[in-house]
Design a protein around this motif. Structure first.
Motif, short mmCIF file in Angstrom:
data_model
loop_
_atom_site.label_atom_id
_atom_site.label_comp_id
_atom_site.label_asym_id
_atom_site.label_seq_id
_atom_site.Cartn_x
_atom_site.Cartn_y
_atom_site.Cartn_z
N THR A 119 40.80 -58.26 47.79
CA THR A 119 41.20 -56.94 47.32
C THR A 119 41.11 -55.91 48.43
OG1 THR A 119 40.46 -57.44 45.06
CG2 THR A 119 40.68 -55.12 45.65
N ILE A 120 39.99 -55.92 49.16
CA ILE A 120 39.79 -54.95 50.23
C ILE A 120 40.78 -55.18 51.37
CG2 ILE A 120 38.16 -54.15 51.99
CD1 ILE A 120 35.91 -54.83 50.01
N LEU A 121 40.93 -56.43 51.81
CA LEU A 121 41.85 -56.72 52.91
C LEU A 121 43.30 -56.47 52.51
CD1 LEU A 121 40.33 -59.97 54.50
CD2 LEU A 121 40.02 -57.59 55.19
N GLY A 122 43.64 -56.75 51.24
CA GLY A 122 44.99 -56.48 50.76
C GLY A 122 45.32 -55.01 50.83
N LEU A 126 47.94 -55.26 53.73
CA LEU A 126 49.20 -55.41 53.01
C LEU A 126 49.60 -54.14 52.27
CD1 LEU A 126 48.90 -59.02 51.53
CD2 LEU A 126 49.81 -58.27 53.73
N LYS A 127 48.82 -53.10 52.48
CA LYS A 127 49.12 -51.79 51.89
C LYS A 127 49.20 -51.85 50.36
CE LYS A 127 49.43 -50.36 56.12
NZ LYS A 127 48.26 -49.67 56.72
N GLU A 128 48.38 -52.73 49.77
CA GLU A 128 48.29 -52.77 48.32
C GLU A 128 47.66 -51.46 47.84
OE1 GLU A 128 49.33 -55.21 46.48
OE2 GLU A 128 49.46 -56.98 47.78
N THR A 129 48.11 -51.00 46.67
CA THR A 129 47.53 -49.79 46.10
C THR A 129 46.25 -50.15 45.36
OG1 THR A 129 49.73 -48.82 45.84
CG2 THR A 129 47.94 -47.85 44.55
N PHE A 173 43.00 -66.49 54.65
CA PHE A 173 43.91 -67.61 54.35
C PHE A 173 44.84 -67.25 53.18
CE2 PHE A 173 44.82 -71.46 51.93
CZ PHE A 173 45.31 -72.32 52.91
N VAL A 174 44.28 -66.64 52.14
CA VAL A 174 45.06 -66.26 50.97
C VAL A 174 46.15 -65.25 51.36
CG1 VAL A 174 44.95 -64.91 48.83
CG2 VAL A 174 43.32 -66.76 49.23
N LEU A 175 45.78 -64.26 52.14
CA LEU A 175 46.75 -63.23 52.54
C LEU A 175 47.84 -63.83 53.41
CD1 LEU A 175 44.41 -60.17 53.23
CD2 LEU A 175 45.69 -60.72 51.16
N MET A 176 47.47 -64.73 54.32
CA MET A 176 48.48 -65.39 55.16
C MET A 176 49.40 -66.27 54.31
SD MET A 176 46.32 -66.46 58.58
CE MET A 176 47.81 -66.98 59.43
N THR A 177 48.82 -66.93 53.31
CA THR A 177 49.61 -67.77 52.43
C THR A 177 50.64 -66.95 51.66
OG1 THR A 177 47.82 -69.37 52.19
CG2 THR A 177 49.50 -69.36 50.47
N VAL A 308 46.58 -58.80 43.82
CA VAL A 308 46.37 -59.06 45.24
C VAL A 308 45.74 -60.42 45.44
CG1 VAL A 308 46.14 -56.63 45.84
CG2 VAL A 308 44.11 -57.92 45.21
N SER A 309 45.08 -60.96 44.41
CA SER A 309 44.47 -62.28 44.55
C SER A 309 45.45 -63.40 44.23
CB SER A 309 43.26 -62.39 43.61
OG SER A 309 43.63 -62.12 42.28
N ASP A 310 46.70 -63.05 43.88
CA ASP A 310 47.69 -64.05 43.52
C ASP A 310 48.32 -64.65 44.76
OD1 ASP A 310 49.58 -65.58 42.26
OD2 ASP A 310 50.95 -63.90 41.90
N THR A 311 48.34 -65.97 44.84
CA THR A 311 49.05 -66.65 45.92
C THR A 311 49.89 -67.73 45.30
OG1 THR A 311 47.45 -68.40 46.25
CG2 THR A 311 47.04 -66.34 47.41
N SER A 312 50.70 -68.38 46.06
CA SER A 312 51.50 -69.47 45.53
C SER A 312 50.94 -70.82 45.99
CB SER A 312 52.95 -69.35 45.98
OG SER A 312 53.04 -69.44 47.36
N GLU A 313 49.67 -70.83 46.35
CA GLU A 313 49.02 -72.08 46.73
C GLU A 313 47.61 -72.06 46.19
OE1 GLU A 313 48.18 -74.77 50.71
OE2 GLU A 313 49.13 -72.83 50.87
#
Length: 318
Positions: A119-122, A126-129, A173-177, A308-313
């Motif tokens: 959440t914090i890194l996003g 990634l400019k998440e709100t 890893f999640v953000l890169m994914t 923000v915690s959603d990934t496709s892997e």
């Protein structure tokens, strides 16, 4: 797990199937750590991690061949995959090393600050709100982690911080994914991750040979150690497969809260196998981490089009 942003809404039966599969996934996932804790007694952390990558890749290979996922490999993204492989290797070695000295439930509970870090890194990269409520929940979650880390730090020293390092690596890893997930097949991504991770583990073991390090000096497994190594990889592959199909059947925002059940299942397995059981203060920390995580997920589901915690892997605890 597959991308959820472009697929149609799941039916009620699909959601039920997804929930059942995710439940199975989080039931099998702690067994990875149970086998790893048994293996790391006599086998260095990097070798346990390499064993996981080997078995996991062997599980994935026939699926990748059957699905013809090799056609989806993005070789131009090799550097990207290599970085992901390096990050997941650091995360796994850190977590396996932790298991040698800490109770499984404690280590997993600390690791579950990962959604908070995502959440914090996003929000930063990634400019998440991210509103003040979720940032406050993150702070509360870290306080809960400290309730577990503080007594563990007195017992094992800086080893107690390794689950936080592992969680940080998984968050990156999640953000890169997420950046790559919309362009590549999830099975191909997992297979490539395993190959790169195995390569990095092999390099570390080659460098560490003869050093006497309980992290990097390889040994020949004997007796039950072979079974433990195979168990680490097999449970990782099974949990990962259940997770992949869970996320194909139901939205990530629906399934994400079930991941916290892993703390409970890990506590049960660790108590049955090792006799470990968290004390009252650690249980308080676990409850705080879970509550903050649930709140963050609730806010994401209510206000965000995609958590923000959603990934496709699938990204389960190491």
């Amino acid at each position: 797990m597959s991308s959820t942003s472009a697929r149609p809404a799941s039916s009620a039966s699909e959601v039920t199937t997804g929930l059942a599969l995710m439940f199975l996934s989080v039931m099998f996932s702690p067994l990875i750590d149970i086998f790893a804790k048994l293996a790391v007694v006599t086998i260095p952390s990097a070798e346990v991690t390499a064993g996981r990558f080997v078995v996991q890749a062997l599980f994935m290979l026939p699926i990748v061949i059957w699905r013809q996922s090799f056609a989806d490999f993005s070789w131009r993204q090799s550097l990207f995959h290599a970085i992901r492989g390096l990050i997941i290797t650091v995360s796994m070695i850190s977590f396996v090393t932790t298991l040698k000295y800490m109770a499984v439930a404690d280590a997993i509970a600390i690791f579950f600050v990962e959604p908070i870090i995502v959440t914090i890194l996003g929000g930063i990269f990634l400019k998440e709100t991210i509103g003040w409520r979720r940032y406050t929940a993150c702070g509360v979650g870290f306080f809960g982690a400290m309730l577990i880390i503080q007594p563990s730090f007195q017992e094992v020293g800086f080893i107690a911080l390794l689950p936080v390092l592992s969680a940080l690596c998984i968050a990156i890893f999640v953000l890169m994914t997420r950046v790559l997930s919309h362009r590549e097949d999830p099975w191909a991504m997992q297979f490539q991750m395993g190959i790169w991770g195995l390569l990095f583990c092999t390099i570390l073991l080659f460098i560490g040979e003869g050093s006497g390090s309980d992290l990097f000096d390889p040994v020949m497994p004997v007796g039950s150690a072979w079974f433990y190594l195979a168990g680490v990889g097999a449970m990782a592959a099974i949990a990962g497969i259940f997770g992949v199909y869970a996320y194909r059947a139901a939205p990530a925002s629906t399934l994400a809260p079930l991941q916290y059940f892993e703390i409970v299942s890990a506590t049960i397995f660790a108590w049955l196998v090792f006799g470990d059981f968290p004390n009252a203060v650690k249980w308080l920390g676990i409850m705080i981490i879970m509550a903050s995580g649930f709140y963050i997920l609730w806010r994401e589901r209510r206000f965000a089009s995609k958590p923000v915690s959603d990934t496709s892997e699938v990204t389960l605890a190491p």
